[in-house]
Scaffold this motif. Structure first.
Motif, short mmCIF file in Angstrom:
data_model
loop_
_atom_site.label_atom_id
_atom_site.label_comp_id
_atom_site.label_asym_id
_atom_site.label_seq_id
_atom_site.Cartn_x
_atom_site.Cartn_y
_atom_site.Cartn_z
N ARG A 1 85.63 12.67 90.08
CA ARG A 1 86.74 11.38 91.24
C ARG A 1 86.98 12.26 92.83
NH1 ARG A 1 92.06 11.33 88.94
NH2 ARG A 1 92.64 10.87 90.76
N LEU B 1 81.77 14.17 78.75
CA LEU B 1 80.98 13.15 79.61
C LEU B 1 81.85 13.11 80.77
CD1 LEU B 1 81.68 8.98 78.14
CD2 LEU B 1 79.14 10.44 78.74
N TYR B 2 81.37 13.16 81.79
CA TYR B 2 81.92 13.81 83.51
C TYR B 2 81.92 12.91 84.20
CZ TYR B 2 82.29 18.59 81.83
OH TYR B 2 81.81 19.99 81.42
N LEU B 3 83.25 12.37 84.68
CA LEU B 3 83.63 11.51 85.61
C LEU B 3 83.81 11.96 87.15
CD1 LEU B 3 82.98 8.84 87.06
CD2 LEU B 3 85.22 8.10 86.11
N LEU C 1 87.47 15.72 87.76
CA LEU C 1 86.97 15.40 87.03
C LEU C 1 87.57 14.80 85.89
CD1 LEU C 1 84.45 17.43 85.12
CD2 LEU C 1 84.77 18.42 86.99
N ASP D 1 80.33 9.46 91.06
CA ASP D 1 79.21 10.30 89.90
C ASP D 1 78.97 10.67 88.51
OD1 ASP D 1 77.41 10.33 91.73
OD2 ASP D 1 77.52 12.60 92.36
N CYS D 2 79.19 10.53 87.22
CA CYS D 2 79.04 10.22 85.53
C CYS D 2 77.70 11.13 84.85
CB CYS D 2 79.19 9.08 85.71
SG CYS D 2 79.80 8.88 83.05
N CYS E 1 87.11 14.49 82.08
CA CYS E 1 86.29 14.78 80.64
C CYS E 1 86.53 14.04 79.29
CB CYS E 1 85.79 15.87 80.97
SG CYS E 1 85.53 16.99 79.87
#
Length: 128
Positions: free
Chosen positions: A62, A58-60, A104, A81-82, A106
């Motif tokens: 920042r 999962l990539y969020l 991001l 975005d995620c 992770c």
């Protein structure tokens, strides 16, 4: 209780070329089944296209702006975005900004491992 503080985390470079600070994961904490890290890509750089045979990521995002390719699909990404990256799917991330790092968070399950990273191109961006 394990408590990690950002300013105490030692950065390292992953097999794909991004700089990581890992909050939790095997070898860094009691976590055994997943990892949580912050990745940073400087302006104008990209990761090496790769996939993970076992790990889901999962990539969020920042801060910063970039472009993410997952399989055959590419999209612009930015703060808030995620993205979900399934195991076995080739992915690559570019920082498209002129002056701002792409940052991001992770999450990987199972935990990130260099051994679970398969590069599909060289550091020069050519297919391997």
């Amino acid at each position: 209780m394990h408590l990690a503080r950002y300013d105490e985390l030692r950065p390292y470079v992953t097999a794909d070329g991004s700089t990581i600070r890992e909050w939790a994961g095997p070898g860094y904490s009691p976590a055994r089944n997943q990892s949580l890290a912050e990745a940073t890509l400087p302006p104008g750089t990209a990761t090496i296209a790769h996939y993970h045979p076992r790990a889901e990521e999962l990539y969020l995002f920042r801060s910063g702006r970039g472009r993410l390719r997952v399989g055959e699909e590419e999209r612009d990404v930015g703060p808030g975005d995620c993205a979900v990256i399934p195991p076995g799917v080739v992915h690559k991330l570019w920082n498209t900004a002129d002056a701002e790092d792409l940052v991001l968070v992770c999450a990987c399950s199972p935990a990130y491992s260099h051994d679970d990273t398969v590069l599909v191109e060289g550091a020069d961006g050519r297919a391997g």
